[in-house]
Structure formats: C-alpha cells, structure tokens
Scaffold this active site. Structure first.
Site, PDB file in Angstrom:
ATOM      1  N   LYS A 170       0.851  -1.201   0.000  1.00 50.42           N
ATOM      2  CA  LYS A 170       0.000   0.000   0.000  1.00 50.42           C
ATOM      3  C   LYS A 170       0.885   1.250   0.000  1.00 50.42           C
ATOM      4  CE  LYS A 170      -1.748   2.808   2.819  1.00 50.42           C
ATOM      5  NZ  LYS A 170      -1.572   4.053   2.032  1.00 50.42           N
ATOM      6  N   GLY A 223       7.205   4.664   8.141  1.00 51.09           N
ATOM      7  CA  GLY A 223       6.409   5.880   8.317  1.00 51.09           C
ATOM      8  C   GLY A 223       6.617   6.436   9.707  1.00 51.09           C
ATOM      9  N   SER A 224       5.583   7.090  10.216  1.00 51.80           N
ATOM     10  CA  SER A 224       5.701   7.759  11.513  1.00 51.80           C
ATOM     11  C   SER A 224       5.743   6.746  12.657  1.00 51.80           C
ATOM     12  CB  SER A 224       4.523   8.709  11.716  1.00 51.80           C
ATOM     13  OG  SER A 224       3.314   7.984  11.733  1.00 51.80           O
ATOM     14  N   THR A 225       6.392   7.127  13.737  1.00 55.18           N
ATOM     15  CA  THR A 225       6.439   6.273  14.924  1.00 55.18           C
ATOM     16  C   THR A 225       5.036   6.075  15.488  1.00 55.18           C
ATOM     17  OG1 THR A 225       8.727   6.781  15.429  1.00 55.18           O
ATOM     18  CG2 THR A 225       7.353   6.156  17.296  1.00 55.18           C
ATOM     19  N   GLU A 226       4.229   7.115  15.393  1.00 52.50           N
ATOM     20  CA  GLU A 226       2.850   7.056  15.879  1.00 52.50           C
ATOM     21  C   GLU A 226       2.082   5.917  15.177  1.00 52.50           C
ATOM     22  OE1 GLU A 226       0.964  10.620  14.641  1.00 52.50           O
ATOM     23  OE2 GLU A 226      -0.971  10.096  15.523  1.00 52.50           O
ATOM     24  N   GLY A 228       3.459   3.498  13.467  1.00 53.65           N
ATOM     25  CA  GLY A 228       4.187   2.260  13.753  1.00 53.65           C
ATOM     26  C   GLY A 228       3.629   1.561  14.984  1.00 53.65           C
ATOM     27  N   GLU A 245      10.266   0.694  10.153  1.00 57.24           N
ATOM     28  CA  GLU A 245      11.313   1.703   9.954  1.00 57.24           C
ATOM     29  C   GLU A 245      10.627   3.044  10.176  1.00 57.24           C
ATOM     30  OE1 GLU A 245      13.194   4.505   8.567  1.00 57.24           O
ATOM     31  OE2 GLU A 245      13.256   3.595   6.568  1.00 57.24           O
ATOM     32  N   CYS A 279      13.881  10.285   7.063  1.00 56.71           N
ATOM     33  CA  CYS A 279      13.813   9.785   8.433  1.00 56.71           C
ATOM     34  C   CYS A 279      15.163   9.920   9.122  1.00 56.71           C
ATOM     35  CB  CYS A 279      13.323   8.346   8.436  1.00 56.71           C
ATOM     36  SG  CYS A 279      14.149   7.337   7.214  1.00 56.71           S
ATOM     37  N   GLU A 376      10.486  15.060  15.575  1.00 55.73           N
ATOM     38  CA  GLU A 376      10.858  15.007  14.164  1.00 55.73           C
ATOM     39  C   GLU A 376      10.066  16.073  13.392  1.00 55.73           C
ATOM     40  OE1 GLU A 376       9.658  11.440  11.859  1.00 55.73           O
ATOM     41  OE2 GLU A 376      11.728  11.470  11.153  1.00 55.73           O
TER      42      GLU A 376
HETATM   43  P1  NAI Z   1       2.120   8.154   8.333  1.00 53.93           P
HETATM   44  O1  NAI Z   1       2.910   7.279   9.220  1.00 53.93           O
HETATM   45  O2  NAI Z   1       0.728   8.494   8.718  1.00 53.93           O
HETATM   46  O3  NAI Z   1       2.054   7.502   6.848  1.00 53.93           O
HETATM   47  C1  NAI Z   1       2.921   6.515   6.347  1.00 53.93           C
HETATM   48  C2  NAI Z   1       2.112   5.403   5.698  1.00 53.93           C
HETATM   49  O4  NAI Z   1       1.280   4.806   6.700  1.00 53.93           O
HETATM   50  C3  NAI Z   1       1.176   5.854   4.582  1.00 53.93           C
HETATM   51  O5  NAI Z   1       1.124   4.862   3.589  1.00 53.93           O
HETATM   52  C4  NAI Z   1      -0.169   5.934   5.303  1.00 53.93           C
HETATM   53  O6  NAI Z   1      -1.253   5.766   4.416  1.00 53.93           O
HETATM   54  C5  NAI Z   1      -0.060   4.771   6.248  1.00 53.93           C
HETATM   55  N1  NAI Z   1      -0.935   4.832   7.430  1.00 53.93           N
HETATM   56  C6  NAI Z   1      -1.397   5.932   8.087  1.00 53.93           C
HETATM   57  N2  NAI Z   1      -2.186   5.574   9.112  1.00 53.93           N
HETATM   58  C7  NAI Z   1      -2.229   4.224   9.118  1.00 53.93           C
HETATM   59  C8  NAI Z   1      -2.874   3.261   9.944  1.00 53.93           C
HETATM   60  N3  NAI Z   1      -3.643   3.622  10.964  1.00 53.93           N
HETATM   61  N4  NAI Z   1      -2.683   1.944   9.678  1.00 53.93           N
HETATM   62  C9  NAI Z   1      -1.889   1.559   8.651  1.00 53.93           C
HETATM   63  N5  NAI Z   1      -1.277   2.424   7.831  1.00 53.93           N
HETATM   64  C10 NAI Z   1      -1.437   3.741   8.067  1.00 53.93           C
HETATM   65  O7  NAI Z   1       2.965   9.473   8.108  1.00 53.93           O
HETATM   66  P2  NAI Z   1       2.432  10.908   7.597  1.00 53.93           P
HETATM   67  O8  NAI Z   1       1.148  11.244   8.291  1.00 53.93           O
HETATM   68  O9  NAI Z   1       2.456  10.909   6.126  1.00 53.93           O
HETATM   69  O10 NAI Z   1       3.589  11.836   8.129  1.00 53.93           O
HETATM   70  C11 NAI Z   1       3.595  12.241   9.495  1.00 53.93           C
HETATM   71  C12 NAI Z   1       4.998  12.275  10.027  1.00 53.93           C
HETATM   72  O11 NAI Z   1       5.533  10.972  10.027  1.00 53.93           O
HETATM   73  C13 NAI Z   1       5.989  13.089   9.217  1.00 53.93           C
HETATM   74  O12 NAI Z   1       5.936  14.442   9.521  1.00 53.93           O
HETATM   75  C14 NAI Z   1       7.283  12.457   9.649  1.00 53.93           C
HETATM   76  O13 NAI Z   1       7.679  13.001  10.878  1.00 53.93           O
HETATM   77  C15 NAI Z   1       6.925  11.000   9.841  1.00 53.93           C
HETATM   78  N6  NAI Z   1       7.282  10.185   8.670  1.00 53.93           N
HETATM   79  C16 NAI Z   1       8.380   9.365   8.732  1.00 53.93           C
HETATM   80  C17 NAI Z   1       8.764   8.654   7.624  1.00 53.93           C
HETATM   81  C18 NAI Z   1       9.955   7.770   7.622  1.00 53.93           C
HETATM   82  O14 NAI Z   1      10.565   7.590   6.580  1.00 53.93           O
HETATM   83  N7  NAI Z   1      10.306   7.134   8.709  1.00 53.93           N
HETATM   84  C19 NAI Z   1       8.056   8.756   6.352  1.00 53.93           C
HETATM   85  C20 NAI Z   1       6.869   9.569   6.413  1.00 53.93           C
HETATM   86  C21 NAI Z   1       6.528  10.260   7.541  1.00 53.93           C
END
Ligand code: NAI
Ligand code: MG
Length: 473
Positions: A170, A223-226, A228, A245, A279, A376
């Site tokens: 996804k 993605g985000s730690t939240e 995760g 990650e 990240c 972050e």
């Molecule tokens: P996010 O963690 O919400 O999104 C990343 C992925 O997770 C996307 O594909 C999203 O559709 C999916 N996702 C969101 N909620 C989900 C859930 N409940 N269950 C399963 N999948 C879910 O990150 P977002 O909102 O785009 O960015 C927020 C912050 O996260 C950024 O400001 C940054 O600090 C951090 N981030 C870290 C990344 C990294 O490479 N470690 C990449 C993107 C964001």
C-alpha cells in the site's frame, strides 16, 4: 490501473502548484481483503513457490532491467508527485531502486540454512541429521511513506520476492504514481498472478485493514512512529511478524578538528537533502563551541544559496514539501521553536503562497528541552547547539526517543571510532552523510524501529527458520 471495488478515487496533488495531478483508485478494506486472498492463494497453491531460486532471481533481475529502461519516466513521475527535483530522482531514487532489485535478485540462490551437530542428552544412543531451512514467511503486507515512494516500494518488494513471499503493497496516498507504474512493469515481467498486489488508498482504511488482516503473516511498515505503534497493536490479532522503519531525530556532530570545507556542505546536505523529508535527516547539529560560529555562518550561507523551485526546473536544488499537511506541520514547528526562544539565522518562512515551499532554515539558541530539538520536523529545518565536552555531547546526542542515524565530522580516527561506538543509532556516518547501499543494513534503535532494511538482514526478515531433525541411527 484497476478500479476500487467501491468505485471511489482519491486525488494526488502536484506539491509545486497545489493542483490535482491525477485521480487513482481509493482502495479500502474490501480491496485489501481481495488482494490478501489473492496473495494467500498465490502463496499456498500458485506456481510461485515451485519456481527454482534461480528462476525467481531472474524475474527480479528483469524487473530491475525494465525499471532501468524506464528510468527517466519514473524519475519524472516521482518528481511530479513528490515534488523532489527531477535531477535528484534521476540520479538517486531510480538508480538506487534498480541496484537494490539486482542485489536482491542475487540473494534468491543464497538463502541457506545450516547443518547442526546435535547431541540430545536424553537419547544418548541415537544419532540425528539435523538442519535448518529458511522458508518464506508467507503473505506480507507492506505500507510505505511518500518521501521516497519508488525506493521505499522496492526496499519492501525486493527482499520479500527474493525470500519467496507474496505481498500486498500500500503506497502512501500522497504519492501513489510510481508504485502504480511499477505494478505495470511487474505484470510485464510475468510474475505469477497474485504474487504482487498493489492497493492504493488511505492509511486509516486500506493501511489499517492490511495491518489487521488475519491472513497476513507479516507486516512491514515505514512511516511515523505514531502509526508504527498502531501497526504493532493491529498485529496482535494473529501475532503477525512486524518490522518497522520509523522516525528519527538524528544528531550530526562537527568536532573541533573537522575539516570544515567538507563538514559545512556535508552538514547542510544532511538536513536539506530531500527538503529534510528524510527519516535519517541530520536535524540536531552539535558543533564544538570553538567552531560553532564559523559552521553556522557556513551552513547559513549554503542555505541562502539553495535554489528552491518546482522539481521540473533544471536549476532546482530544493523542491516543495509533499503536501499542505506537511507544510503546516513544518511551519508549526518553526513557529513553536521561535516562541520557545530559538532564533532563525536564516529561513523560517514559507515561500510564496502557491505550492508547499519552505525556506531552508537554521535555528540557533535551541536547547535540549525544546519541541524543535525533541520531535521530528521532517522539513528543511536544522537546530544547532554548541558543545564543549565529549561526554556531555554523547549524552545529548543519545538523549532522544529515536535512534536511526548519526553523523560525525572529524579527522581524529580514535575519536571517530569511539564516538561511532557510543552512538545509540542504527547507522553512523563519518565524514559523509546519507550514504545508502543495497548491501548496507539500515534501520533503527529505540523508537526508530524494529529490524533492518537492505543487506542480507532484510532478506532474513522475510524468512522463517524451520528446524528439521531426522533420526538416522
Ligand atoms: P504516516 O505514518 O501516517 O504515513 C505513512 C504510511 O502509513 C502511509 O502509507 C499511510 O497511508 C499509512 N498509514 C497511516 N495511518 C495508518 C494506519 N492507521 N494503519 C496503517 N497504515 C497507516 O505518516 P504521515 O502522516 O504521512 O507523516 C507524518 C509524520 O511521520 C511526518 O511528519 C514524519 O515526521 C513522519 N514520517 C516518517 C517517515 C519515515 O521515513 N520514517 C516517512 C513519512 C513520515
Ligand atoms: Mg499520518
């Protein structure tokens, strides 16, 4: 590109203009369920598991070749959808993705178990032939972010296919385009039906359905730690395996003896590369107090010289942030820093009112308890702090809930080694930053994640170990 079962679509935007770029299928729980069932059938009963390791490897290699042949097209799509400069996507994102697929293609024939001399104290007269097999973990759900859309897709798909898994990917709702095009190349290669399933949609619906699905054996998330942490909770239903990650707040240390001609542009690039949307961005800069003013002046000069523009303009060095949400998040952090007493030596503002552009920003007068130092930001914003003693520096550098990466700039070999050892981080770069390779494991300590991407570690994470014990005498 297929349609969602509901018929709904989601919009993806051009972050340089804020205009709609395209409409893609808005998959949700029903689409995820259909994709998981297809992946389950392909894993349990399809021809995929019957292919030889070499045949599997050749398919992954062929995907790399096709991607390479379409490199400019992929770089263009990535630049339009994510906002990054076309030249960067062409020089970094796409070639790294191609190289990773080739590296993973090579692993298919090298996934080996061990023969193990067992002794079994309670059967002293028996003899056994015991060995381990590394088998694919099964059906894998993969959820990825928008900062390196193609590369993250390949970091996930590559090792999963090398190990012989089937998968559901996804992509992030902000940047689905390269994943959709990659899906077409996957079809062109001729992977058996159901092996790779790509479902575009939102995280709260499609992503959550994947993390919760009882027929999924493993979930891999970036993605985000939240989110995760939400994934970990969702995985408890069937105790699917989890790798994560997540975020970072990486310390970057310029020592007293560093070569500033290298360290200044290096530290600037550590934070400004990909508009700070990394990240592992070097977002907490620690400079020995004897060099602090010089380094801050140097980085600020670099920041002022950076040409910020749309990804498709040839001179662009820094593009827009990915989305309006990200723009307001980053602006919110800068404002919070200024309210708490930080000072912007350069930058600090949005550029224009069309698209999501932010000035490269250097904050000083920051200290360890400020929100901008602890959280972050994921934008082109560095917080800089002077240090005096090495012990105090190590404590400060490690004073974070994250532990993804760290940078060290020094010409003292002994200090480089001892500091690299002291950093609680999954990657330490010395006199360089943001150096990635398909063979080099990448991942986090602490709340930056579980497991590693790339290297053989990534392949291992898509396998189960089976012990076979055969009585022979
Ligand atoms: P996010 O963690 O919400 O999104 C990343 C992925 O997770 C996307 O594909 C999203 O559709 C999916 N996702 C969101 N909620 C989900 C859930 N409940 N269950 C399963 N999948 C879910 O990150 P977002 O909102 O785009 O960015 C927020 C912050 O996260 C950024 O400001 C940054 O600090 C951090 N981030 C870290 C990344 C990294 O490479 N470690 C990449 C993107 C964001
Ligand atoms: Mg989110």
């Amino acid at each position: 590109m297929g349609k969602a079962i509901s018929g709904r679509t989601l919009q993806t935007f051009n972050p340089a203009t804020g205009e709609v770029l395209s409409n893609v299928a808005e998959g949700d729980q029903a689409d995820i369920d259909a994709a998981v069932k297809a992946a389950r059938a392909a894993f349990d009963h399809g021809p995929w598991r019957k292919l030889t390791a070499s045949e599997r490897g050749r398919m992954i290699w062929k995907l790399a070749d096709l991607l390479e042949q379409h490199a400019t097209e992929f770089a263009t799509l990535e630049s339009l959808d994510n906002g990054k400069p076309l030249a960067v996507a062409r020089a970094a994102d796409v070639p790294l993705a191609v190289d990773l697929l080739r590296y993973m293609a090579g692993w298919t024939t090298k996934i080996e178990g061990n023969t193990i001399p067992i002794s079994v104290p309670y059967t002293p007269d028996a003899r056994y032939h015991a060995f381990t097999l590394r088998e694919p973990v099964g059906v894998v759900g993969q959820v990825i972010p928008w900062n390196f859309p193609l590369l993250m897709a390949v970091w996930k798909i590559g090792p999963a296919l090398a190990a012989g898994c089937t998968l559901i990917l996804k992509p992030a709702e902000q940047t689905p385009l390269t994943a959709i095009r990659l899906g077409e190349l996957i079809q062109e290669v001729g992977f058996p039906e159901g092996v790779v399933n790509i479902v575009t949609g939102f995280g709260e619906t499609a992503g959550a359905a994947l993390a919760n699905h009882p027929l999924v054996d493993k979930i891999a998330f970036t993605g985000s730690t939240e989110v995760g942490k939400l994934i970990v909770h969702a995985a408890t239903g069937n105790l699917k395996k989890v790798t994560l990650e997540l975020g970072g707040k990486s310390p970057n240390v310029v020592m007293e003896d560093a070569d500033l001609d290298v360290a200044i542009p290096g530290a600037a690039s550590a934070i400004f590369f990909n508009h700070g949307q990394c990240c592992c961005a070097g977002s907490r800069l620690y400079v020995h107090k004897s060099r602090f003013d010089q380094v801050i002046e140097g980085i600020s000069n670099v920041a002022k010289e950076i040409y910020v523009g749309p990804g498709w303009e040839p001179g662009t060095q820094l593009g827009p942030l990915v989305s309006e949400e990200q723009l307001s998040r980053v602006k919110g952090y800068i404002d919070a820093g200024l309210v708490e007493g930080a000072c912007a030596v350069t930058g600090g503002k949005q550029i224009g009112n069309k698209g999501y552009f932010v000035e490269p920003t250097v904050l000083i007068n920051t200290h360890k308890n400020m929100k901008v130092v602890r959280e972050e930001i994921f934008g082109p914003v560095v917080t800089a702090m002077p240090y005096t003693e090495l012990d105090e520096l190590v404590d400060q550098a490690n004073d974070s809930s994250y532990g993804l990466a760290a940078g060290i700039w020094t010409n003292n070999l002994a200090k480089a080694h001892s500091l690299a050892a002291a950093m609680r981080a999954g990657t330490v770069w010395v006199n360089c930053y943001n150096i990635f390779d398909a063979a080099l494991p990448f991942g986090g300590y602490k709340e930056s994640g579980w497991g590693r991407e790339m290297g053989h570690n990534a392949v291992d994470a898509y396998t189960e170990t089976k012990s076979v014990c055969m009585k022979v005498a």
